[in-house]
Scaffold this motif. Sequence first.
Motif, PDB file in Angstrom:
ATOM      1  N   MET A 188       0.801  -1.193   0.209  1.00  0.00           N
ATOM      2  CA  MET A 188      -0.020  -0.005  -0.090  1.00  0.00           C
ATOM      3  C   MET A 188       0.791   1.235  -0.013  1.00  0.00           C
ATOM      4  O   MET A 188       0.536   2.079  -0.668  1.00  0.00           O
ATOM      5  CB  MET A 188      -0.874  -0.066   1.231  1.00  0.00           C
ATOM      6  N   HIS A 189       1.906   1.036   0.761  1.00  0.00           N
ATOM      7  CA  HIS A 189       2.965   2.412   0.830  1.00  0.00           C
ATOM      8  C   HIS A 189       3.239   3.022  -0.525  1.00  0.00           C
ATOM      9  O   HIS A 189       3.184   4.083  -0.905  1.00  0.00           O
ATOM     10  CB  HIS A 189       4.027   2.052   1.844  1.00  0.00           C
ATOM     11  N   GLN A 190       3.822   2.002  -1.224  1.00  0.00           N
ATOM     12  CA  GLN A 190       4.444   2.329  -2.541  1.00  0.00           C
ATOM     13  C   GLN A 190       3.526   2.601  -3.494  1.00  0.00           C
ATOM     14  O   GLN A 190       3.791   3.303  -4.576  1.00  0.00           O
ATOM     15  CB  GLN A 190       5.583   1.351  -3.067  1.00  0.00           C
ATOM     16  N   ASP A 191       2.103   2.222  -3.268  1.00  0.00           N
ATOM     17  CA  ASP A 191       1.025   2.517  -4.241  1.00  0.00           C
ATOM     18  C   ASP A 191       0.686   4.076  -3.948  1.00  0.00           C
ATOM     19  O   ASP A 191      -0.228   4.391  -4.705  1.00  0.00           O
ATOM     20  CB  ASP A 191       0.111   1.524  -4.333  1.00  0.00           C
ATOM     21  N   GLY A 192       0.703   4.690  -2.962  1.00  0.00           N
ATOM     22  CA  GLY A 192       0.156   5.921  -2.380  1.00  0.00           C
ATOM     23  C   GLY A 192      -1.184   5.933  -1.749  1.00  0.00           C
ATOM     24  O   GLY A 192      -1.612   6.779  -1.672  1.00  0.00           O
ATOM     25  N   TYR A 193      -1.314   4.804  -1.134  1.00  0.00           N
ATOM     26  CA  TYR A 193      -2.619   4.605  -0.402  1.00  0.00           C
ATOM     27  C   TYR A 193      -2.372   4.643   1.133  1.00  0.00           C
ATOM     28  O   TYR A 193      -3.484   4.614   1.874  1.00  0.00           O
ATOM     29  CB  TYR A 193      -3.284   3.259  -0.532  1.00  0.00           C
ATOM     30  N   GLU A 194      -1.129   4.850   1.576  1.00  0.00           N
ATOM     31  CA  GLU A 194      -0.809   5.127   3.036  1.00  0.00           C
ATOM     32  C   GLU A 194      -1.534   6.346   3.558  1.00  0.00           C
ATOM     33  O   GLU A 194      -1.907   6.004   4.844  1.00  0.00           O
ATOM     34  CB  GLU A 194       0.632   4.911   3.227  1.00  0.00           C
ATOM     35  N   ASP A 195      -1.938   7.099   2.864  1.00  0.00           N
ATOM     36  CA  ASP A 195      -2.507   8.318   3.440  1.00  0.00           C
ATOM     37  C   ASP A 195      -4.036   8.346   3.352  1.00  0.00           C
ATOM     38  O   ASP A 195      -4.717   9.153   3.963  1.00  0.00           O
ATOM     39  CB  ASP A 195      -2.102   9.674   3.025  1.00  0.00           C
ATOM     40  N   LYS A 196      -4.582   7.047   2.748  1.00  0.00           N
ATOM     41  CA  LYS A 196      -6.166   7.102   2.389  1.00  0.00           C
ATOM     42  C   LYS A 196      -6.588   5.935   3.465  1.00  0.00           C
ATOM     43  O   LYS A 196      -7.597   5.945   3.850  1.00  0.00           O
ATOM     44  CB  LYS A 196      -6.102   6.567   0.931  1.00  0.00           C
ATOM     45  N   ILE A 197      -5.841   4.739   3.454  1.00  0.00           N
ATOM     46  CA  ILE A 197      -6.484   3.592   4.412  1.00  0.00           C
ATOM     47  C   ILE A 197      -5.523   3.479   5.479  1.00  0.00           C
ATOM     48  O   ILE A 197      -4.297   3.296   5.149  1.00  0.00           O
ATOM     49  CB  ILE A 197      -6.542   2.654   3.542  1.00  0.00           C
ATOM     50  N   LYS A 198      -6.067   3.333   6.735  1.00  0.00           N
ATOM     51  CA  LYS A 198      -5.081   3.060   7.899  1.00  0.00           C
ATOM     52  C   LYS A 198      -5.606   1.843   8.564  1.00  0.00           C
ATOM     53  O   LYS A 198      -6.575   1.378   8.647  1.00  0.00           O
ATOM     54  CB  LYS A 198      -5.542   4.188   8.930  1.00  0.00           C
ATOM     55  N   PHE A 199      -4.523   1.439   8.989  1.00  0.00           N
ATOM     56  CA  PHE A 199      -4.667   0.002   9.890  1.00  0.00           C
ATOM     57  C   PHE A 199      -3.597   0.191  10.883  1.00  0.00           C
ATOM     58  O   PHE A 199      -2.501   0.667  10.561  1.00  0.00           O
ATOM     59  CB  PHE A 199      -4.655  -1.327   9.038  1.00  0.00           C
ATOM     60  N   PHE A 200      -3.985  -0.192  12.155  1.00  0.00           N
ATOM     61  CA  PHE A 200      -3.155   0.257  13.179  1.00  0.00           C
ATOM     62  C   PHE A 200      -3.455  -0.648  14.744  1.00  0.00           C
ATOM     63  O   PHE A 200      -4.788  -1.304  14.386  1.00  0.00           O
ATOM     64  CB  PHE A 200      -3.315   1.766  13.625  1.00  0.00           C
ATOM     65  N   GLY A 201      -2.821  -0.877  15.409  1.00  0.00           N
ATOM     66  CA  GLY A 201      -3.299  -1.243  16.698  1.00  0.00           C
ATOM     67  C   GLY A 201      -3.054  -0.136  17.748  1.00  0.00           C
ATOM     68  O   GLY A 201      -2.563   0.767  17.690  1.00  0.00           O
ATOM     69  N   GLN A 203      -6.359  -8.941   2.714  1.00  0.00           N
ATOM     70  CA  GLN A 203      -5.884  -8.382   1.399  1.00  0.00           C
ATOM     71  C   GLN A 203      -7.468  -7.849   0.562  1.00  0.00           C
ATOM     72  O   GLN A 203      -7.241  -6.779   0.179  1.00  0.00           O
ATOM     73  CB  GLN A 203      -5.111  -9.601   0.724  1.00  0.00           C
ATOM     74  N   ASN A 204      -8.059  -8.942   0.677  1.00  0.00           N
ATOM     75  CA  ASN A 204      -9.370  -8.475  -0.090  1.00  0.00           C
ATOM     76  C   ASN A 204     -10.201  -7.306   0.493  1.00  0.00           C
ATOM     77  O   ASN A 204     -10.572  -6.444  -0.478  1.00  0.00           O
ATOM     78  CB  ASN A 204     -10.397  -9.633  -0.077  1.00  0.00           C
ATOM     79  N   THR A 205      -9.995  -7.135   1.860  1.00  0.00           N
ATOM     80  CA  THR A 205     -10.494  -5.962   2.417  1.00  0.00           C
ATOM     81  C   THR A 205     -10.049  -4.634   1.920  1.00  0.00           C
ATOM     82  O   THR A 205     -10.631  -3.627   1.636  1.00  0.00           O
ATOM     83  CB  THR A 205     -10.498  -6.321   4.138  1.00  0.00           C
ATOM     84  N   LEU A 206      -8.488  -4.778   2.015  1.00  0.00           N
ATOM     85  CA  LEU A 206      -7.799  -3.627   1.521  1.00  0.00           C
ATOM     86  C   LEU A 206      -8.058  -3.193   0.145  1.00  0.00           C
ATOM     87  O   LEU A 206      -8.205  -2.024  -0.039  1.00  0.00           O
ATOM     88  CB  LEU A 206      -6.373  -3.865   2.007  1.00  0.00           C
ATOM     89  N   LEU A 207      -8.052  -4.125  -0.644  1.00  0.00           N
ATOM     90  CA  LEU A 207      -8.460  -3.886  -2.124  1.00  0.00           C
ATOM     91  C   LEU A 207      -9.668  -3.373  -2.301  1.00  0.00           C
ATOM     92  O   LEU A 207      -9.754  -2.344  -3.197  1.00  0.00           O
ATOM     93  CB  LEU A 207      -8.096  -5.231  -2.995  1.00  0.00           C
ATOM     94  N   ASN A 208     -10.662  -3.767  -1.555  1.00  0.00           N
ATOM     95  CA  ASN A 208     -12.184  -3.326  -1.629  1.00  0.00           C
ATOM     96  C   ASN A 208     -12.075  -1.942  -1.130  1.00  0.00           C
ATOM     97  O   ASN A 208     -12.770  -1.262  -1.931  1.00  0.00           O
ATOM     98  CB  ASN A 208     -13.018  -4.050  -0.830  1.00  0.00           C
ATOM     99  N   LEU A 209     -11.242  -1.515  -0.044  1.00  0.00           N
ATOM    100  CA  LEU A 209     -11.222  -0.054   0.131  1.00  0.00           C
ATOM    101  C   LEU A 209     -10.575   0.691  -0.700  1.00  0.00           C
ATOM    102  O   LEU A 209     -10.921   1.802  -0.936  1.00  0.00           O
ATOM    103  CB  LEU A 209     -10.716  -0.225   1.652  1.00  0.00           C
ATOM    104  N   ILE A 210      -9.594   0.094  -1.232  1.00  0.00           N
ATOM    105  CA  ILE A 210      -8.991   1.148  -2.315  1.00  0.00           C
ATOM    106  C   ILE A 210      -9.762   1.312  -3.361  1.00  0.00           C
ATOM    107  O   ILE A 210      -9.685   2.440  -3.974  1.00  0.00           O
ATOM    108  CB  ILE A 210      -7.506   0.175  -2.872  1.00  0.00           C
ATOM    109  N   GLU A 211     -10.563   0.357  -4.064  1.00  0.00           N
ATOM    110  CA  GLU A 211     -11.498   0.602  -4.922  1.00  0.00           C
ATOM    111  C   GLU A 211     -12.413   1.412  -4.989  1.00  0.00           C
ATOM    112  O   GLU A 211     -13.143   2.117  -5.599  1.00  0.00           O
ATOM    113  CB  GLU A 211     -12.167  -0.757  -5.248  1.00  0.00           C
ATOM    114  N   GLN A 212     -12.741   1.985  -3.464  1.00  0.00           N
ATOM    115  CA  GLN A 212     -13.837   2.788  -2.881  1.00  0.00           C
ATOM    116  C   GLN A 212     -13.343   4.195  -3.008  1.00  0.00           C
ATOM    117  O   GLN A 212     -14.008   5.158  -2.794  1.00  0.00           O
ATOM    118  CB  GLN A 212     -14.518   2.512  -1.668  1.00  0.00           C
ATOM    119  N   ILE A 213     -11.984   4.568  -3.267  1.00  0.00           N
ATOM    120  CA  ILE A 213     -11.325   5.710  -3.208  1.00  0.00           C
ATOM    121  C   ILE A 213     -11.732   6.427  -4.192  1.00  0.00           C
ATOM    122  O   ILE A 213     -11.515   6.052  -5.282  1.00  0.00           O
ATOM    123  CB  ILE A 213      -9.932   5.801  -2.930  1.00  0.00           C
ATOM    124  N   PRO A 214     -12.348   7.634  -4.328  1.00  0.00           N
ATOM    125  CA  PRO A 214     -12.585   8.669  -5.209  1.00  0.00           C
ATOM    126  C   PRO A 214     -11.416   8.853  -6.135  1.00  0.00           C
ATOM    127  O   PRO A 214     -10.320   9.377  -5.474  1.00  0.00           O
ATOM    128  CB  PRO A 214     -13.554   9.547  -5.002  1.00  0.00           C
TER     129      PRO A 214
END
Length: 149
Positions: free
Chosen positions: A1-14, A80-91
């Motif tokens: 995700m980081h190299q694709d430019g989505y790190e500032d769009k989708i967050k996952f953390f603990g 992985q599918n969850t993250l890909l689905n979230l990426i697809e939702q980004i306008p």
Amino acid sequence: MHQDGYEDKIKFFGIGKTQHQSSLSNWTNGNNTSVCMDISPENLVWNDWNANQRDLFILDYQGNLISQQNISSGLPNNLQNTLLNLIEQIPNDQIQGDMNSDGGINVLDIVLISNLIFANEYSEIGDVNTDGILNILDIVILVNTIIGD
């Protein structure tokens, strides 16, 4: 995700507690996963998020909580599918150069691009002249946009 430019769009953390800080390396070694260390014994963040030990939180591009899942037994099979689905939702109608997606070009966008340049990182949104390189030329274009030239 980081190299694709989505790190500032989708967050996952603990969310951890300072009392468990010594075992934090099993979360963070070899990856870019963020862990918020909440100050014990108050644990205000822990309580606000209703966190449990080893919970993984996922936020969409709008900051909505999409998932809170305990990963003690491993990562979810559908991560992985969850993250890909979230990426697809980004306008994809973001303004070129609008690094913080606030709908306009301003000094903060210049600061964010400058930080990426100093970190030797790339952002397609920040590459205003679309030459495949994030550099001072992109900043000059943004400055000219802001001052109206």
